[in-house]
Design a protein around this motif. Structure first.
Motif, PDB file in Angstrom:
ATOM      1  N   ARG A  65       0.849  -1.184   0.000  1.00 53.91           N
ATOM      2  CA  ARG A  65       0.000   0.000   0.000  1.00 53.91           C
ATOM      3  C   ARG A  65       0.883   1.232   0.000  1.00 53.91           C
ATOM      4  O   ARG A  65       2.002   1.211   0.528  1.00 53.91           O
ATOM      5  N   PRO A  66       0.393   2.317  -0.576  1.00 51.11           N
ATOM      6  CA  PRO A  66       1.161   3.567  -0.518  1.00 51.11           C
ATOM      7  C   PRO A  66       1.180   4.086   0.923  1.00 51.11           C
ATOM      8  O   PRO A  66       0.232   3.876   1.675  1.00 51.11           O
ATOM      9  N   SER A  67       2.240   4.761   1.297  1.00 51.99           N
ATOM     10  CA  SER A  67       2.307   5.383   2.614  1.00 51.99           C
ATOM     11  C   SER A  67       1.341   6.565   2.660  1.00 51.99           C
ATOM     12  O   SER A  67       1.267   7.349   1.719  1.00 51.99           O
ATOM     13  N   ALA A  68       0.613   6.684   3.764  1.00 49.97           N
ATOM     14  CA  ALA A  68      -0.311   7.813   3.926  1.00 49.97           C
ATOM     15  C   ALA A  68       0.434   9.103   4.248  1.00 49.97           C
ATOM     16  O   ALA A  68      -0.047  10.189   3.927  1.00 49.97           O
ATOM     17  N   SER A  69       1.608   8.995   4.847  1.00 49.70           N
ATOM     18  CA  SER A  69       2.325  10.198   5.287  1.00 49.70           C
ATOM     19  C   SER A  69       3.531  10.557   4.429  1.00 49.70           C
ATOM     20  O   SER A  69       4.024  11.677   4.510  1.00 49.70           O
ATOM     21  N   ARG A  70       4.004   9.630   3.617  1.00 51.30           N
ATOM     22  CA  ARG A  70       5.185   9.881   2.780  1.00 51.30           C
ATOM     23  C   ARG A  70       4.851   9.520   1.332  1.00 51.30           C
ATOM     24  O   ARG A  70       4.884   8.341   0.966  1.00 51.30           O
ATOM     25  N   PRO A  71       4.571  10.501   0.497  1.00 55.41           N
ATOM     26  CA  PRO A  71       4.137  10.209  -0.869  1.00 55.41           C
ATOM     27  C   PRO A  71       5.187   9.526  -1.746  1.00 55.41           C
ATOM     28  O   PRO A  71       4.850   8.931  -2.760  1.00 55.41           O
ATOM     29  N   ASN A  72       6.445   9.561  -1.346  1.00 57.82           N
ATOM     30  CA  ASN A  72       7.507   8.924  -2.135  1.00 57.82           C
ATOM     31  C   ASN A  72       7.793   7.484  -1.705  1.00 57.82           C
ATOM     32  O   ASN A  72       8.675   6.838  -2.251  1.00 57.82           O
ATOM     33  N   ILE A  73       7.004   6.965  -0.748  1.00 60.65           N
ATOM     34  CA  ILE A  73       7.245   5.633  -0.177  1.00 60.65           C
ATOM     35  C   ILE A  73       6.003   4.752  -0.301  1.00 60.65           C
ATOM     36  O   ILE A  73       4.882   5.215  -0.131  1.00 60.65           O
TER      37      ILE A  73
END
Length: 153
Positions: free
Chosen positions: A111-119
């Motif tokens: 899943r994409p990180s909710a707090s870090r858009p590059n992770i």
């Protein structure tokens, strides 16, 4: 430098890799530094233990598995950015000097990180195997992986 990003990881894919030879010297050295229980250090005491012979610390098994995993990540250009933790480590069988370890992994979630858009966040189920293809350790990992294209904020 990086070739494999979050977007390249597929859920359900299983791979086996690594070839790590466990030596008596390394078992004793690790135990002496980090887990000095007698059955990791002394043959006579180890023979009387439930293991029946000198064996590696479970923490040493974790460290050897980590080495196998990192060697693979580095060789393939995996864009790993660390881990927020490992879950459910289980030592299934003892690891003895003379064993050769490998790792089998299967990606179980992403899943994409909710707090870090590059992770992106990846979960994996890992089995550490000996040369007889017996599972000696299992664990679930959590990894942070760079995204090729960061999500819009």
């Amino acid at each position: 430098m990086f070739k494999i990003f979050y977007e390249d990881i597929e859920i359900g894919v299983e791979e086996t890799y690594g070839n790590y030879a466990v030596t008596r010297e390394e078992v004793i050295d690790f135990a002496g530094k980090y887990d000095p229980q007698p059955f990791h250090l002394n043959d006579d005491i180890a023979k009387q233990s439930v293991f029946g012979a000198l064996c590696a610390s479970g923490w040493h098994t974790c460290a050897m598995a980590m080495r196998i995993m990192v060697d693979r990540m580095m060789a393939e250009g995996f864009a790993g950015m660390g881990s927020p933790g490992v879950d459910n480590i289980r030592w299934k069988k003892p690891v003895f000097p003379g064993d050769t370890l490998s790792v089998r992994m299967r990606t179980t979630e992403k899943r994409p990180s909710a707090s870090r858009p590059n992770i992106g966040l990846i979960k994996g189920a890992y089995e550490v195997l000996n040369q007889k293809d017996e599972v000696v350790m299992t664990m679930e990992t959590n990894a942070m992986v760079l995204r090729r294209t960061p999500a819009a904020g």
